[in-house]
Design a protein around this motif. Structure first.
Motif, PDB file in Angstrom:
ATOM      1  N   ALA A 151       0.843  -1.193   0.000  1.00  0.00           N
ATOM      2  CA  ALA A 151       0.000   0.000   0.000  1.00  0.00           C
ATOM      3  C   ALA A 151       0.877   1.241   0.000  1.00  0.00           C
ATOM      4  CB  ALA A 151      -0.910   0.008   1.219  1.00  0.00           C
ATOM      5  N   VAL A 152       0.500   2.214  -0.822  1.00  0.00           N
ATOM      6  CA  VAL A 152       1.217   3.492  -0.899  1.00  0.00           C
ATOM      7  C   VAL A 152       0.210   4.619  -0.686  1.00  0.00           C
ATOM      8  CG1 VAL A 152       2.588   5.039  -2.341  1.00  0.00           C
ATOM      9  CG2 VAL A 152       2.935   2.559  -2.489  1.00  0.00           C
ATOM     10  N   PRO A 153       0.238   5.280   0.480  1.00  0.00           N
ATOM     11  CA  PRO A 153      -0.646   6.426   0.700  1.00  0.00           C
ATOM     12  C   PRO A 153      -0.048   7.686   0.098  1.00  0.00           C
ATOM     13  CG  PRO A 153       0.567   5.926   2.703  1.00  0.00           C
ATOM     14  CD  PRO A 153       1.006   4.913   1.682  1.00  0.00           C
ATOM     15  N   VAL A 154      -0.898   8.504  -0.544  1.00  0.00           N
ATOM     16  CA  VAL A 154      -0.449   9.735  -1.192  1.00  0.00           C
ATOM     17  C   VAL A 154      -1.416  10.851  -0.828  1.00  0.00           C
ATOM     18  CG1 VAL A 154       0.058  10.887  -3.380  1.00  0.00           C
ATOM     19  CG2 VAL A 154       0.498   8.418  -3.135  1.00  0.00           C
ATOM     20  N   GLU A 155      -0.881  11.979  -0.347  1.00  0.00           N
ATOM     21  CA  GLU A 155      -1.730  13.136  -0.095  1.00  0.00           C
ATOM     22  C   GLU A 155      -2.072  13.789  -1.430  1.00  0.00           C
ATOM     23  OE1 GLU A 155      -1.867  17.235   2.597  1.00  0.00           O
ATOM     24  OE2 GLU A 155      -0.082  15.941   2.623  1.00  0.00           O
ATOM     25  N   CYS A 156      -3.361  13.954  -1.705  1.00  0.00           N
ATOM     26  CA  CYS A 156      -3.766  14.485  -3.003  1.00  0.00           C
ATOM     27  C   CYS A 156      -5.119  15.166  -2.902  1.00  0.00           C
ATOM     28  CB  CYS A 156      -3.844  13.353  -4.044  1.00  0.00           C
ATOM     29  SG  CYS A 156      -4.312  13.900  -5.697  1.00  0.00           S
ATOM     30  N   ASN A 157      -5.188  16.374  -3.423  1.00  0.00           N
ATOM     31  CA  ASN A 157      -6.449  17.081  -3.598  1.00  0.00           C
ATOM     32  C   ASN A 157      -6.932  16.780  -5.013  1.00  0.00           C
ATOM     33  OD1 ASN A 157      -8.515  18.905  -4.090  1.00  0.00           O
ATOM     34  ND2 ASN A 157      -7.470  20.648  -3.176  1.00  0.00           N
ATOM     35  N   VAL A 158      -7.983  15.992  -5.141  1.00  0.00           N
ATOM     36  CA  VAL A 158      -8.397  15.519  -6.459  1.00  0.00           C
ATOM     37  C   VAL A 158      -9.005  16.606  -7.334  1.00  0.00           C
ATOM     38  CG1 VAL A 158      -8.720  13.137  -5.685  1.00  0.00           C
ATOM     39  CG2 VAL A 158     -10.653  14.745  -5.592  1.00  0.00           C
ATOM     40  N   SER A 159      -9.224  17.789  -6.778  1.00  0.00           N
ATOM     41  CA  SER A 159      -9.717  18.899  -7.594  1.00  0.00           C
ATOM     42  C   SER A 159      -8.571  19.681  -8.237  1.00  0.00           C
ATOM     43  CB  SER A 159     -10.580  19.846  -6.769  1.00  0.00           C
ATOM     44  OG  SER A 159      -9.791  20.567  -5.836  1.00  0.00           O
ATOM     45  N   ASP A 160      -7.341  19.400  -7.810  1.00  0.00           N
ATOM     46  CA  ASP A 160      -6.157  20.102  -8.304  1.00  0.00           C
ATOM     47  C   ASP A 160      -5.518  19.269  -9.419  1.00  0.00           C
ATOM     48  OD1 ASP A 160      -3.409  20.942  -8.628  1.00  0.00           O
ATOM     49  OD2 ASP A 160      -3.595  22.035  -6.744  1.00  0.00           O
ATOM     50  N   ILE A 161      -5.587  19.757 -10.630  1.00  0.00           N
ATOM     51  CA  ILE A 161      -5.119  18.991 -11.788  1.00  0.00           C
ATOM     52  C   ILE A 161      -3.666  18.572 -11.630  1.00  0.00           C
ATOM     53  CG2 ILE A 161      -4.595  19.165 -14.264  1.00  0.00           C
ATOM     54  CD1 ILE A 161      -7.090  20.903 -14.539  1.00  0.00           C
ATOM     55  N   GLU A 162      -2.817  19.490 -11.169  1.00  0.00           N
ATOM     56  CA  GLU A 162      -1.394  19.167 -11.048  1.00  0.00           C
ATOM     57  C   GLU A 162      -1.143  18.124  -9.969  1.00  0.00           C
ATOM     58  OE1 GLU A 162       0.779  19.901 -13.270  1.00  0.00           O
ATOM     59  OE2 GLU A 162      -0.793  21.010 -14.315  1.00  0.00           O
ATOM     60  N   GLN A 163      -1.923  18.151  -8.899  1.00  0.00           N
ATOM     61  CA  GLN A 163      -1.776  17.121  -7.867  1.00  0.00           C
ATOM     62  C   GLN A 163      -2.215  15.759  -8.390  1.00  0.00           C
ATOM     63  OE1 GLN A 163      -2.872  17.841  -3.767  1.00  0.00           O
ATOM     64  NE2 GLN A 163      -2.765  20.068  -4.059  1.00  0.00           N
ATOM     65  N   VAL A 164      -3.254  15.739  -9.208  1.00  0.00           N
ATOM     66  CA  VAL A 164      -3.686  14.466  -9.796  1.00  0.00           C
ATOM     67  C   VAL A 164      -2.609  13.920 -10.728  1.00  0.00           C
ATOM     68  CG1 VAL A 164      -5.393  13.353 -11.283  1.00  0.00           C
ATOM     69  CG2 VAL A 164      -6.130  15.016  -9.563  1.00  0.00           C
ATOM     70  N   ARG A 165      -2.027  14.780 -11.527  1.00  0.00           N
ATOM     71  CA  ARG A 165      -0.951  14.342 -12.420  1.00  0.00           C
ATOM     72  C   ARG A 165       0.252  13.839 -11.628  1.00  0.00           C
ATOM     73  NH1 ARG A 165      -1.760  19.522 -16.492  1.00  0.00           N
ATOM     74  NH2 ARG A 165      -3.412  18.573 -17.772  1.00  0.00           N
ATOM     75  N   ALA A 166       0.561  14.537 -10.525  1.00  0.00           N
ATOM     76  CA  ALA A 166       1.665  14.091  -9.675  1.00  0.00           C
ATOM     77  C   ALA A 166       1.365  12.734  -9.043  1.00  0.00           C
ATOM     78  CB  ALA A 166       1.934  15.138  -8.595  1.00  0.00           C
ATOM     79  N   LEU A 167       0.107  12.501  -8.709  1.00  0.00           N
ATOM     80  CA  LEU A 167      -0.298  11.200  -8.166  1.00  0.00           C
ATOM     81  C   LEU A 167       0.048  10.079  -9.140  1.00  0.00           C
ATOM     82  CD1 LEU A 167      -1.972   9.227  -6.358  1.00  0.00           C
ATOM     83  CD2 LEU A 167      -4.002  10.043  -7.596  1.00  0.00           C
ATOM     84  N   TYR A 168      -0.235  10.284 -10.420  1.00  0.00           N
ATOM     85  CA  TYR A 168       0.046   9.233 -11.399  1.00  0.00           C
ATOM     86  C   TYR A 168       1.543   9.102 -11.663  1.00  0.00           C
ATOM     87  CZ  TYR A 168      -4.805   8.123 -12.134  1.00  0.00           C
ATOM     88  OH  TYR A 168      -6.092   7.680 -11.936  1.00  0.00           O
TER      89      TYR A 168
END
Length: 270
Positions: free
Chosen positions: A61-78
């Motif tokens: 399991a890998v937990p990641v802090e991410c605001n899913v409304s923030d496009i750049e944070q979503v891209r960083a998640l991937y």
């Protein structure tokens, strides 16, 4: 013994909103079926707790802090998924905040926030996942919707309903675009499911529970763990010929006519 069609061993799943509620339960269900999990949530501490539960099942399991409304944070998640696993097989887009407000009073800026959370951010997740899955030649995306995107709940749900309706159509569009290339896109539409926020709402307005129950022929609200079955089905090879499906998880709500009742309904009469 479980059926092999439901086996997710060797697959990597990302679930947003994995710190609590149905996101947490979806993530645990995927892990129980054999998948490794990326948990995206604004609540990193909560995602870390869920990660511990996933690891206790023998999965990574890998937990990641991410605001899913923030496009750049979503891209960083991937990008994190690329670095940690080098692949993505299943995506559960669960997280996303909605606002309520009477349409004649609501600031348009609030509508923009809701659409950013539940449409633009979610499309970005689908786009990032889809690009990777198309290269792999396979993958399953599950968008989290609501019965409020299928028909109207009223009571100030206009921005939420508009966003959820857009999510349903996005699911249909992406499923049509990507099906021939191995990527399936489906949606689950829950009715009212118990969580901390809903319990607070019912405690403040007790008659609200009867309002909900009046539209659910199963005569009860849902429980978060009930997301596991539909999610595992849509993630796995058990649904290999299923795409573009809009699956109600609603105790019969959509099937019930607005003027109808069922035996034992709080709004039934002789």
């Amino acid at each position: 013994m479980s059926h092999p069609l439901f086996d997710l061993s060797g697959r990597v799943a990302m679930v947003s909103g994995g710190a609590s509620g149905m996101g947490r339960q979806m993530a645990l269900g995927f892990a129980e079926a054999g998948a490794d999990i990326v948990l995206a949530d604004l609540n990193l501490a909560g995602a870390e707790v869920t990660a511990g539960e996933v690891e206790s099942l023998g999965r990574r399991a890998v937990p990641v802090e991410c605001n899913v409304s923030d496009i750049e944070q979503v891209r960083a998640l991937y990008s994190t998924i690329d670095a940690e696993f080098g692949r993505i097989d299943v995506v559960g887009n669960v997280a996303g905040e909605g606002h309520m407000g009477r349409p004649e009073e609501m600031p348009v800026e609030k509508l923009q926030e809701v659409l950013q959370n539940l449409v633009v951010g979610r499309f970005t997740s689908c786009q990032e996942a889809g690009r990777r899955m198309l290269k792999q030649g396979r993958g399953s995306i599950i968008n989290f919707g609501s019965i409020g995107g299928w028909n109207s709940l009223g009571r100030g749900h206009t921005p939420y309903g508009m966003a959820m309706g857009a999510g349903i159509q996005m699911t249909r569009e992406l499923s049509t675009e990507w099906a021939s290339r191995g990527v399936r896109v489906n949606a689950i539409l829950p009715a009212q499911v118990w969580n901390e926020g809903l319990r607070k709402r019912v405690a403040a307005t007790p008659e609200l529970e009867d309002t909900f129950l009046g539209g659910i022929p199963m005569a009860r609200l849902g429980n978060p763990e009930e997301i596991k079955g539909p999610a595992i089905f849509l993630a796995s090879d058990a649904s290999s010929f299923v795409t573009g499906a809009i699956l109600p998880m609603d105790g019969g709500n959509i099937a019930l006519n607005a003027g109808g009742t069922y035996p034992g309904s709080p709004r039934a009469y002789a």
